[in-house]
Write an enzyme that holds these catalytic residues in place. Sequence first.
Site, mmCIF file in Angstrom:
data_model
loop_
_atom_site.group_PDB
_atom_site.id
_atom_site.type_symbol
_atom_site.label_atom_id
_atom_site.label_comp_id
_atom_site.label_asym_id
_atom_site.label_seq_id
_atom_site.Cartn_x
_atom_site.Cartn_y
_atom_site.Cartn_z
ATOM 1 N N ARG A 1 -3.172 3.796 12.654
ATOM 2 C CA ARG A 1 -2.572 4.991 11.992
ATOM 3 C C ARG A 1 -1.555 5.880 12.897
ATOM 4 O O ARG A 1 -0.899 6.645 12.129
ATOM 5 C CB ARG A 1 -3.782 5.942 11.437
ATOM 6 C CG ARG A 1 -4.575 5.343 10.065
ATOM 7 C CD ARG A 1 -5.624 5.978 9.628
ATOM 8 N NE ARG A 1 -6.235 5.229 8.713
ATOM 9 C CZ ARG A 1 -7.742 5.512 8.164
ATOM 10 N NH1 ARG A 1 -8.134 6.768 8.613
ATOM 11 N NH2 ARG A 1 -8.010 4.518 7.466
ATOM 12 N N SER B 1 -6.254 -2.805 14.642
ATOM 13 C CA SER B 1 -6.014 -2.180 15.958
ATOM 14 C C SER B 1 -6.743 -1.672 16.767
ATOM 15 O O SER B 1 -6.747 -1.935 18.026
ATOM 16 C CB SER B 1 -5.125 -0.821 15.445
ATOM 17 O OG SER B 1 -5.949 -0.059 14.596
ATOM 18 N N GLU C 1 -16.675 -8.044 -4.529
ATOM 19 C CA GLU C 1 -15.136 -7.555 -4.456
ATOM 20 C C GLU C 1 -14.522 -9.089 -4.281
ATOM 21 O O GLU C 1 -13.276 -8.971 -5.039
ATOM 22 C CB GLU C 1 -14.813 -7.087 -3.087
ATOM 23 C CG GLU C 1 -15.214 -5.429 -3.074
ATOM 24 C CD GLU C 1 -14.127 -4.874 -4.101
ATOM 25 O OE1 GLU C 1 -13.279 -5.121 -4.610
ATOM 26 O OE2 GLU C 1 -14.033 -3.553 -4.011
ATOM 27 N N CYS D 1 -0.118 4.116 1.676
ATOM 28 C CA CYS D 1 -0.508 5.228 2.380
ATOM 29 C C CYS D 1 0.790 5.359 3.652
ATOM 30 O O CYS D 1 0.622 6.670 4.298
ATOM 31 C CB CYS D 1 -1.841 4.888 3.323
ATOM 32 S SG CYS D 1 -1.946 3.355 4.379
ATOM 33 N N TYR E 1 -2.834 -8.659 16.586
ATOM 34 C CA TYR E 1 -1.944 -8.118 17.734
ATOM 35 C C TYR E 1 -1.844 -9.074 19.069
ATOM 36 O O TYR E 1 -0.822 -8.736 19.739
ATOM 37 C CB TYR E 1 -2.280 -6.716 18.043
ATOM 38 C CG TYR E 1 -2.286 -5.724 16.754
ATOM 39 C CD1 TYR E 1 -1.156 -5.334 16.064
ATOM 40 C CD2 TYR E 1 -3.540 -5.541 16.220
ATOM 41 C CE1 TYR E 1 -1.163 -4.942 14.792
ATOM 42 C CE2 TYR E 1 -3.649 -4.830 14.892
ATOM 43 C CZ TYR E 1 -2.415 -4.517 14.156
ATOM 44 O OH TYR E 1 -2.266 -3.696 13.210
ATOM 45 N N LYS F 1 -12.212 -4.929 2.399
ATOM 46 C CA LYS F 1 -11.611 -3.829 3.430
ATOM 47 C C LYS F 1 -12.625 -2.671 3.564
ATOM 48 O O LYS F 1 -12.636 -2.056 2.445
ATOM 49 C CB LYS F 1 -10.272 -3.336 2.942
ATOM 50 C CG LYS F 1 -9.623 -2.557 3.804
ATOM 51 C CD LYS F 1 -8.075 -2.175 3.701
ATOM 52 C CE LYS F 1 -7.574 -1.215 4.332
ATOM 53 N NZ LYS F 1 -6.021 -0.814 4.101
ATOM 54 N N CYS G 1 0.912 -1.184 -0.047
ATOM 55 C CA CYS G 1 0.115 -0.193 -0.147
ATOM 56 C C CYS G 1 0.865 1.062 0.014
ATOM 57 O O CYS G 1 2.010 1.117 0.406
ATOM 58 C CB CYS G 1 -0.902 -0.068 1.188
ATOM 59 S SG CYS G 1 -2.282 1.229 1.195
ATOM 60 N N LYS H 1 -11.703 -7.344 6.542
ATOM 61 C CA LYS H 1 -11.083 -6.470 7.527
ATOM 62 C C LYS H 1 -11.909 -5.351 7.740
ATOM 63 O O LYS H 1 -12.385 -4.716 6.585
ATOM 64 C CB LYS H 1 -9.730 -6.105 6.757
ATOM 65 C CG LYS H 1 -9.083 -4.904 7.861
ATOM 66 C CD LYS H 1 -7.625 -4.491 7.020
ATOM 67 C CE LYS H 1 -7.124 -3.509 7.944
ATOM 68 N NZ LYS H 1 -6.200 -2.657 7.116
ATOM 69 N N CYS I 1 -3.838 6.130 -0.139
ATOM 70 C CA CYS I 1 -3.453 4.907 -0.520
ATOM 71 C C CYS I 1 -2.969 4.858 -2.042
ATOM 72 O O CYS I 1 -2.753 3.745 -2.611
ATOM 73 C CB CYS I 1 -4.265 3.681 -0.075
ATOM 74 S SG CYS I 1 -4.695 3.790 1.623
HETATM 75 C C1 PBG Z 1 -2.976 0.225 4.712
HETATM 76 C C2 PBG Z 1 -3.450 -0.494 5.924
HETATM 77 C C3 PBG Z 1 -4.166 0.009 7.228
HETATM 78 C C4 PBG Z 1 -4.346 -1.155 7.975
HETATM 79 C C5 PBG Z 1 -3.677 -2.153 7.454
HETATM 80 N N1 PBG Z 1 -3.123 -1.746 6.219
HETATM 81 C C6 PBG Z 1 -4.768 1.242 7.470
HETATM 82 C C7 PBG Z 1 -5.767 1.805 6.695
HETATM 83 O O1 PBG Z 1 -6.241 1.405 5.801
HETATM 84 O O2 PBG Z 1 -6.051 2.894 6.998
HETATM 85 C C8 PBG Z 1 -5.270 -1.096 9.331
HETATM 86 C C9 PBG Z 1 -4.535 -2.227 10.328
HETATM 87 C C10 PBG Z 1 -5.108 -2.046 11.645
HETATM 88 O O3 PBG Z 1 -5.991 -1.245 12.037
HETATM 89 O O4 PBG Z 1 -4.927 -2.906 12.784
HETATM 90 N N2 PBG Z 1 -3.783 0.595 3.983
#
Ligand code: PBG
Length: 325
Positions: A206, A275, A234, A123, A314, A196, A121, A249, A131
């Site tokens: 973030r 997270s 998707e 970002c 985690y 996602k 990605c 996700k 992204c």
């Molecule tokens: C990157 C990405 C993100 C996460 C995994 N890959 C953040 C987002 O899309 O903003 C989030 C993982 C998490 O919150 O544990 N695009």
Amino acid sequence: MSVFPIYRPRRLRANENLRRLVRETHLSVDDLIYPMFVVHGENTAIEISSMPGCYQYSIDKLVIAAQELASLGIPATILFGIPATKDSHGSEAYSEDGIIQQAVRAIKDTVPDLLVITDVCLCEYTDHGHCGIIEDGEVLNDPTLDFLVKESLSHAHAGVDVIAPSDMMDGRVGTIRDALDDEGYEHIPIMAYSAKYASAFYGPFREAAESAPQFGDRRSYQMDPANAEEALREVTLDVEEGADIVMVKPALSYLDVIYQVKTEFQMPVAAYNVSGEYAMVKAAAQNGWIDEKRVALELLTSVKRAGADMILTYFAKSAVKWLDQ
Ligand code: PBG
């Protein structure tokens, strides 16, 4: 099925041995993938304040953490990089000596038993935090694909085991698959972040990855939390484009989506226990409001029961220790 008083469900709940025999879902170390964050520098492990127990590691510390994962029997890690500098096109994402490329080489050299997955990605690497490539405030789809291909190939050159595109651009799985195959990397699987969602549960990540968008949000490319049929579309696209593993996700607010994806497709399904889901459990446990171990294991079991074959979490290291007790 007979009914009460002939059938009494409580008979098989009377003791732990009976419960073991009739237990339908088994969470195991085999299911777990541990995400790690890597930064430039040396001898550095900075705890992420909203994710207690998770760190931004410099490569020397990352290797030690990788050794710990291998010794716990955890099959895989997924890596996220924090670059030295960010720019509009996320150059470090596809630099041959970028932070992730160095991290992959270091782990593959010293801990060959641990599978290394990389998140693909832009970002974390762009100064605007989106992204993809921006023009007139819009995230462009097709021009972004070229950069995702460069990023994937640089990870492949470094020796990555699995590529996980998380950008949500249309067509990226097929484009990356073609590029990998053309360069002789047909053996590298793609774990696609297929469904996602544009979720508020990514907040702590973030902070960890320093990747918050500097304007707007991700709703023009990540999915609307209200949609489940669209998730199946998707997944269909990603499977047709060559995804080997499909991901949903976040996990906990999307158990119905995990269930439907597992039921409709004969594919390995991953779920990302993100997270914010981790942070909520940690915060409540630190306040003494819930029992961290029991809540975390119950949540992970629910993700598995919904149909996930593997869980990015985690909690992976703690879960292994708890499961061994
Ligand atoms: C990157 C990405 C993100 C996460 C995994 N890959 C953040 C987002 O899309 O903003 C989030 C993982 C998490 O919150 O544990 N695009």
